[in-house]
Design a protein around this motif. Structure first.
Motif, mmCIF file in Angstrom:
data_model
loop_
_atom_site.group_PDB
_atom_site.id
_atom_site.type_symbol
_atom_site.label_atom_id
_atom_site.label_comp_id
_atom_site.label_asym_id
_atom_site.label_seq_id
_atom_site.Cartn_x
_atom_site.Cartn_y
_atom_site.Cartn_z
ATOM 1 N N LEU A 1 17.851 -45.736 30.950
ATOM 2 C CA LEU A 1 17.162 -47.315 31.159
ATOM 3 C C LEU A 1 18.364 -48.163 30.624
ATOM 4 O O LEU A 1 18.618 -49.209 31.359
ATOM 5 C CB LEU A 1 15.805 -47.280 30.747
ATOM 6 C CG LEU A 1 15.124 -48.661 30.858
ATOM 7 C CD1 LEU A 1 15.154 -48.968 32.242
ATOM 8 C CD2 LEU A 1 13.635 -48.996 30.227
ATOM 9 N N ARG A 2 18.487 -47.927 29.448
ATOM 10 C CA ARG A 2 19.414 -48.893 28.802
ATOM 11 C C ARG A 2 20.898 -48.901 29.460
ATOM 12 O O ARG A 2 21.428 -50.186 29.956
ATOM 13 C CB ARG A 2 19.913 -48.583 27.273
ATOM 14 C CG ARG A 2 20.661 -49.558 26.656
ATOM 15 C CD ARG A 2 21.079 -49.232 25.319
ATOM 16 N NE ARG A 2 19.808 -49.192 24.330
ATOM 17 C CZ ARG A 2 19.223 -48.174 23.890
ATOM 18 N NH1 ARG A 2 19.376 -46.929 24.054
ATOM 19 N NH2 ARG A 2 18.001 -48.353 23.228
ATOM 20 N N ALA A 3 21.375 -47.899 30.064
ATOM 21 C CA ALA A 3 22.621 -47.765 30.792
ATOM 22 C C ALA A 3 22.587 -48.357 32.261
ATOM 23 O O ALA A 3 23.379 -48.988 32.440
ATOM 24 C CB ALA A 3 23.177 -46.355 30.901
ATOM 25 N N LEU A 4 21.440 -48.295 32.750
ATOM 26 C CA LEU A 4 21.199 -48.990 34.054
ATOM 27 C C LEU A 4 21.126 -50.150 34.153
ATOM 28 O O LEU A 4 21.600 -51.057 35.025
ATOM 29 C CB LEU A 4 20.078 -48.336 34.667
ATOM 30 C CG LEU A 4 20.059 -46.625 35.196
ATOM 31 C CD1 LEU A 4 18.613 -46.137 35.444
ATOM 32 C CD2 LEU A 4 20.985 -46.577 36.255
ATOM 33 N N LEU A 5 20.340 -50.874 32.899
ATOM 34 C CA LEU A 5 20.324 -52.338 32.905
ATOM 35 C C LEU A 5 21.472 -52.886 32.531
ATOM 36 O O LEU A 5 21.856 -53.967 32.925
ATOM 37 C CB LEU A 5 19.152 -52.618 31.712
ATOM 38 C CG LEU A 5 17.668 -52.375 32.077
ATOM 39 C CD1 LEU A 5 16.799 -52.488 30.819
ATOM 40 C CD2 LEU A 5 17.208 -53.107 33.281
ATOM 41 N N GLN A 6 22.478 -52.347 31.808
ATOM 42 C CA GLN A 6 23.645 -52.754 31.346
ATOM 43 C C GLN A 6 24.608 -52.962 32.675
ATOM 44 O O GLN A 6 25.265 -53.738 32.740
ATOM 45 C CB GLN A 6 24.363 -51.789 30.126
ATOM 46 C CG GLN A 6 23.730 -52.166 28.841
ATOM 47 C CD GLN A 6 24.108 -51.125 27.671
ATOM 48 O OE1 GLN A 6 24.702 -50.172 28.040
ATOM 49 N NE2 GLN A 6 24.177 -51.386 26.498
ATOM 50 N N GLU B 1 10.770 -51.049 19.595
ATOM 51 C CA GLU B 1 11.511 -50.239 20.609
ATOM 52 C C GLU B 1 10.835 -49.095 20.871
ATOM 53 O O GLU B 1 10.433 -48.549 22.225
ATOM 54 C CB GLU B 1 12.857 -50.287 20.780
ATOM 55 C CG GLU B 1 13.396 -49.589 21.835
ATOM 56 C CD GLU B 1 14.972 -49.745 22.179
ATOM 57 O OE1 GLU B 1 15.804 -48.716 21.542
ATOM 58 O OE2 GLU B 1 15.748 -51.002 22.155
ATOM 59 N N SER B 2 10.861 -48.246 19.903
ATOM 60 C CA SER B 2 10.234 -46.821 19.816
ATOM 61 C C SER B 2 8.691 -46.964 20.425
ATOM 62 O O SER B 2 7.972 -46.122 21.029
ATOM 63 C CB SER B 2 10.292 -46.169 18.486
ATOM 64 O OG SER B 2 11.549 -45.976 18.294
ATOM 65 N N GLU B 3 7.880 -47.883 19.913
ATOM 66 C CA GLU B 3 6.594 -48.075 20.147
ATOM 67 C C GLU B 3 6.392 -48.469 21.799
ATOM 68 O O GLU B 3 5.595 -47.989 22.597
ATOM 69 C CB GLU B 3 5.858 -49.155 19.352
ATOM 70 C CG GLU B 3 4.387 -49.343 19.808
ATOM 71 C CD GLU B 3 3.915 -50.538 18.850
ATOM 72 O OE1 GLU B 3 2.918 -50.974 19.278
ATOM 73 O OE2 GLU B 3 4.371 -50.750 17.755
ATOM 74 N N GLN B 4 7.321 -49.433 22.145
ATOM 75 C CA GLN B 4 6.981 -49.891 23.549
ATOM 76 C C GLN B 4 7.327 -48.721 24.512
ATOM 77 O O GLN B 4 6.996 -48.561 25.741
ATOM 78 C CB GLN B 4 7.869 -51.170 23.780
ATOM 79 C CG GLN B 4 7.873 -51.569 25.194
ATOM 80 C CD GLN B 4 8.300 -52.769 25.386
ATOM 81 O OE1 GLN B 4 9.219 -53.237 24.878
ATOM 82 N NE2 GLN B 4 8.260 -53.558 26.482
ATOM 83 N N PHE B 5 8.377 -47.895 24.168
ATOM 84 C CA PHE B 5 8.932 -47.135 25.195
ATOM 85 C C PHE B 5 8.384 -45.495 24.693
ATOM 86 O O PHE B 5 9.267 -44.646 25.073
ATOM 87 C CB PHE B 5 10.554 -47.073 25.371
ATOM 88 C CG PHE B 5 11.023 -48.296 25.845
ATOM 89 C CD1 PHE B 5 10.579 -48.644 27.394
ATOM 90 C CD2 PHE B 5 11.531 -49.312 25.102
ATOM 91 C CE1 PHE B 5 10.999 -49.662 27.886
ATOM 92 C CE2 PHE B 5 11.860 -50.455 25.781
ATOM 93 C CZ PHE B 5 11.695 -50.778 27.153
ATOM 94 N N ALA B 6 7.321 -45.328 24.001
ATOM 95 C CA ALA B 6 6.871 -44.158 23.685
ATOM 96 C C ALA B 6 6.520 -43.087 24.620
ATOM 97 O O ALA B 6 6.786 -41.754 24.543
ATOM 98 C CB ALA B 6 5.596 -44.227 22.939
ATOM 99 N N ALA B 7 6.395 -43.537 26.059
ATOM 100 C CA ALA B 7 6.221 -42.526 27.022
ATOM 101 C C ALA B 7 7.363 -42.072 27.585
ATOM 102 O O ALA B 7 7.321 -41.180 28.466
ATOM 103 C CB ALA B 7 5.371 -43.401 28.137
ATOM 104 N N LEU B 8 8.561 -42.670 27.167
ATOM 105 C CA LEU B 8 9.821 -42.173 27.701
ATOM 106 C C LEU B 8 10.497 -41.174 26.748
ATOM 107 O O LEU B 8 10.229 -41.435 25.485
ATOM 108 C CB LEU B 8 10.881 -43.313 28.007
ATOM 109 C CG LEU B 8 10.266 -44.279 29.190
ATOM 110 C CD1 LEU B 8 11.507 -45.294 29.332
ATOM 111 C CD2 LEU B 8 9.968 -43.581 30.457
ATOM 112 N N SER B 9 11.208 -40.427 27.083
ATOM 113 C CA SER B 9 12.071 -39.574 26.145
ATOM 114 C C SER B 9 13.325 -40.416 25.670
ATOM 115 O O SER B 9 13.677 -41.134 26.602
ATOM 116 C CB SER B 9 12.648 -38.275 26.783
ATOM 117 O OG SER B 9 13.648 -38.483 28.157
ATOM 118 N N SER B 10 14.093 -39.971 24.672
ATOM 119 C CA SER B 10 15.048 -40.444 24.203
ATOM 120 C C SER B 10 16.256 -40.654 25.455
ATOM 121 O O SER B 10 16.801 -41.755 25.762
ATOM 122 C CB SER B 10 15.634 -39.678 23.064
ATOM 123 O OG SER B 10 14.993 -39.803 22.078
#
Length: 152
Positions: A142-147, A127-136
């Protein structure tokens, strides 16, 4: 167009109108994530679906087979096959439901809990690798919006 894709490795077709399609973007993110996840999970003899069943079996929520099928959007026969595989490896066990004795709940064994912990660490790295372009903060948003999209 509302997108602002500028990276050097951006495909030429990312300039097309379809690159604004949320469905396409979600599908592409999902597909790329599956490749990373399944590569990492192979070290544990798992794939995304079997890992998902194991993770839910480790949740303490005592999921039934029907709940697993519904939550993971899989056919009940697919869930049975995944549980059979994990049970055959000694990673999960089926037990009689505590509230409805006709239901079978799926629980992780100690071996399943140990394997889950190792696989979970590997997937967090993916997950860290895939979303490396995003801040924590962006990943959390993103997680909250999808949920919220899924469950209100």
């Amino acid at each position: 167009m509302g997108h602002s894709v500028e990276a050097a490795d951006t495909p030429r077709l990312a300039a097309s109108a379809i690159a604004d399609d949320i469905g396409l973007l979600l599908a592409k993110v999902r597909a790329a994530g599956s490749v990373l996840n399944n590569r990492a999970l192979a070290d544990f003899g798992l794939r995304e679906r079997s890992y998902s069943v194991l993770r839910l079996a480790c949740s303490g929520l005592e999921p039934t087979q029907r709940e697993l099928a519904d939550f993971l959007s899989l056919d009940p026969s697919q869930i049975v096959a995944l549980i059979d595989e994990l049970e055959g490896r000694g990673l999960v066990a089926r037990e009689q439901g505590r509230t409805d004795r006709r239901q079978k709940i799926v629980l992780a064994t100690r071996a399943g809990e140990r394997l889950h912990a190792q696989a979970e660490a590997a997937l967090k790295a993916c997950e860290s690798e895939q979303f490396a372009a995003l801040s924590s903060a962006e990943v959390n948003s993103l997680r909250a919006l999808l949920q919220r999209t899924l469950w209100g």
